[in-house]
Design a protein around this motif. Structure first.
Motif, short mmCIF file in Angstrom:
data_model
loop_
_atom_site.label_atom_id
_atom_site.label_comp_id
_atom_site.label_asym_id
_atom_site.label_seq_id
_atom_site.Cartn_x
_atom_site.Cartn_y
_atom_site.Cartn_z
N ILE A 33 -50.11 87.83 -8.11
CA ILE A 33 -51.46 88.23 -7.71
C ILE A 33 -51.53 89.63 -7.12
O ILE A 33 -52.58 90.04 -6.65
N VAL A 34 -50.40 90.37 -7.15
CA VAL A 34 -50.45 91.74 -6.66
C VAL A 34 -51.28 92.59 -7.60
O VAL A 34 -51.57 92.20 -8.74
N GLU A 35 -51.66 93.77 -7.11
CA GLU A 35 -52.48 94.69 -7.90
C GLU A 35 -51.81 96.04 -8.00
O GLU A 35 -50.76 96.28 -7.40
N LYS A 36 -52.44 96.96 -8.74
CA LYS A 36 -51.78 98.22 -9.04
C LYS A 36 -51.53 99.11 -7.82
O LYS A 36 -50.65 99.93 -7.85
N ASN A 37 -52.27 98.95 -6.75
CA ASN A 37 -52.04 99.75 -5.55
C ASN A 37 -51.07 99.08 -4.57
O ASN A 37 -50.83 99.61 -3.48
N ASP A 38 -50.53 97.93 -4.94
CA ASP A 38 -49.61 97.21 -4.07
C ASP A 38 -48.17 97.67 -4.32
O ASP A 38 -47.84 98.20 -5.38
N VAL A 39 -47.33 97.43 -3.31
CA VAL A 39 -45.92 97.76 -3.40
C VAL A 39 -45.11 96.51 -3.13
O VAL A 39 -45.40 95.77 -2.19
N ILE A 40 -44.12 96.27 -3.95
CA ILE A 40 -43.15 95.22 -3.70
C ILE A 40 -41.89 95.92 -3.25
O ILE A 40 -41.33 96.74 -3.97
N LEU A 41 -41.47 95.60 -2.05
CA LEU A 41 -40.22 96.13 -1.52
C LEU A 41 -39.20 95.02 -1.62
O LEU A 41 -39.25 94.04 -0.89
N ALA A 42 -38.30 95.15 -2.59
CA ALA A 42 -37.34 94.09 -2.89
C ALA A 42 -35.98 94.42 -2.29
O ALA A 42 -35.42 95.48 -2.57
N LEU A 43 -35.48 93.52 -1.47
CA LEU A 43 -34.19 93.71 -0.82
C LEU A 43 -33.18 92.73 -1.39
O LEU A 43 -33.43 91.52 -1.41
N SER A 44 -32.06 93.26 -1.85
CA SER A 44 -30.98 92.42 -2.35
C SER A 44 -29.68 93.20 -2.24
O SER A 44 -29.56 94.28 -2.82
N ALA A 45 -28.73 92.66 -1.51
CA ALA A 45 -27.46 93.37 -1.30
C ALA A 45 -26.77 93.68 -2.63
O ALA A 45 -26.23 94.76 -2.81
N THR A 46 -26.82 92.73 -3.55
CA THR A 46 -26.14 92.93 -4.83
C THR A 46 -27.08 93.40 -5.94
O THR A 46 -26.62 93.95 -6.94
N GLY A 47 -28.37 93.15 -5.78
CA GLY A 47 -29.31 93.46 -6.85
C GLY A 47 -29.26 92.46 -7.99
O GLY A 47 -29.86 92.66 -9.03
N ASN A 48 -28.54 91.38 -7.79
CA ASN A 48 -28.36 90.36 -8.82
C ASN A 48 -29.06 89.05 -8.51
O ASN A 48 -28.88 88.08 -9.25
N THR A 49 -29.84 88.99 -7.44
CA THR A 49 -30.52 87.76 -7.07
C THR A 49 -31.64 87.47 -8.07
O THR A 49 -32.63 88.20 -8.14
N ALA A 50 -31.45 86.44 -8.87
CA ALA A 50 -32.36 86.14 -9.98
C ALA A 50 -33.81 86.00 -9.53
O ALA A 50 -34.73 86.51 -10.17
N GLU A 51 -34.03 85.29 -8.42
CA GLU A 51 -35.39 85.05 -7.95
C GLU A 51 -36.08 86.36 -7.53
O GLU A 51 -37.26 86.58 -7.84
N VAL A 52 -35.35 87.20 -6.84
CA VAL A 52 -35.91 88.50 -6.42
C VAL A 52 -36.24 89.35 -7.64
O VAL A 52 -37.32 89.93 -7.74
N ASN A 53 -35.32 89.38 -8.59
CA ASN A 53 -35.53 90.19 -9.79
C ASN A 53 -36.69 89.68 -10.64
O ASN A 53 -37.50 90.48 -11.13
N SER A 54 -36.80 88.37 -10.79
CA SER A 54 -37.91 87.80 -11.56
C SER A 54 -39.25 88.09 -10.90
O SER A 54 -40.22 88.43 -11.58
N ALA A 55 -39.30 87.95 -9.59
CA ALA A 55 -40.55 88.23 -8.88
C ALA A 55 -40.91 89.71 -8.98
O ALA A 55 -42.08 90.06 -9.17
N ALA A 56 -39.92 90.58 -8.89
CA ALA A 56 -40.18 92.02 -9.01
C ALA A 56 -40.73 92.36 -10.40
O ALA A 56 -41.68 93.13 -10.53
N LYS A 57 -40.13 91.78 -11.42
CA LYS A 57 -40.62 92.01 -12.79
C LYS A 57 -42.05 91.52 -12.96
O LYS A 57 -42.88 92.18 -13.57
#
Length: 141
Positions: A33-57
């Motif tokens: 439900i985010v919009e074009k002026n929103d920012v997702i700040l995704a934190l992941s030590a490895t960058g491999n956390t599937a849930e974080v990556n899917s939500a970011a996409k």
């Protein structure tokens, strides 16, 4: 997760609408439900956390900007983000149990919030929240 919660508290105290999420369903719902002026700040030590990556996409598909804080440059999160902040990770240590990967992320959070406090409106809101907390007298009756 703790670093995300800390950042959320700091942003809220500056008057910035922020929601720190560590549970996958909440991440998916919010990213949908985010919009074009929103920012997702995704934190992941490895960058491999599937849930974080899917939500970011999913958030990117909605038009949000994805900023990643991660410790691995060739990770999926680093690659998919619009802007990536690379921090040191503990993978170079033989026994990573003794090195906390959150230190580097917390340092970046400190830098981000310090820079935001240079803006007058954010500083004013932070001062207001500090005053509210320190001067609030709870009625004991």
């Amino acid at each position: 997760g703790y670093t995300a919660k800390e950042l959320t508290q700091r942003l809220i105290r500056m008057g910035i609408a922020a929601f720190g999420m560590t549970e996958s369903h909440s991440m998916y719902i919010s990213s949908g439900i985010v919009e074009k002026n929103d920012v997702i700040l995704a934190l992941s030590a490895t960058g491999n956390t599937a849930e974080v990556n899917s939500a970011a996409k999913a958030g990117q598909k909605q038009g949000a900007t994805v900023i990643a804080i991660t410790g691995i440059e060739d990770s999926p999160l680093y690659q998919l983000s619009d802007l990536a902040l690379l921090v040191k990770n503990s993978n170079f240590v033989d026994n990573a149990r003794f090195i906390n990967s959150q230190f580097a992320m917390t340092y970046i959070v400190d830098i981000i919030t310090t820079l935001l406090l240079d803006e007058k409106d954010h500083r004013t809101k932070m001062d207001q929240t500090i005053e509210l907390i320190t001067n609030n007298k709870f009625d004991k009756h």
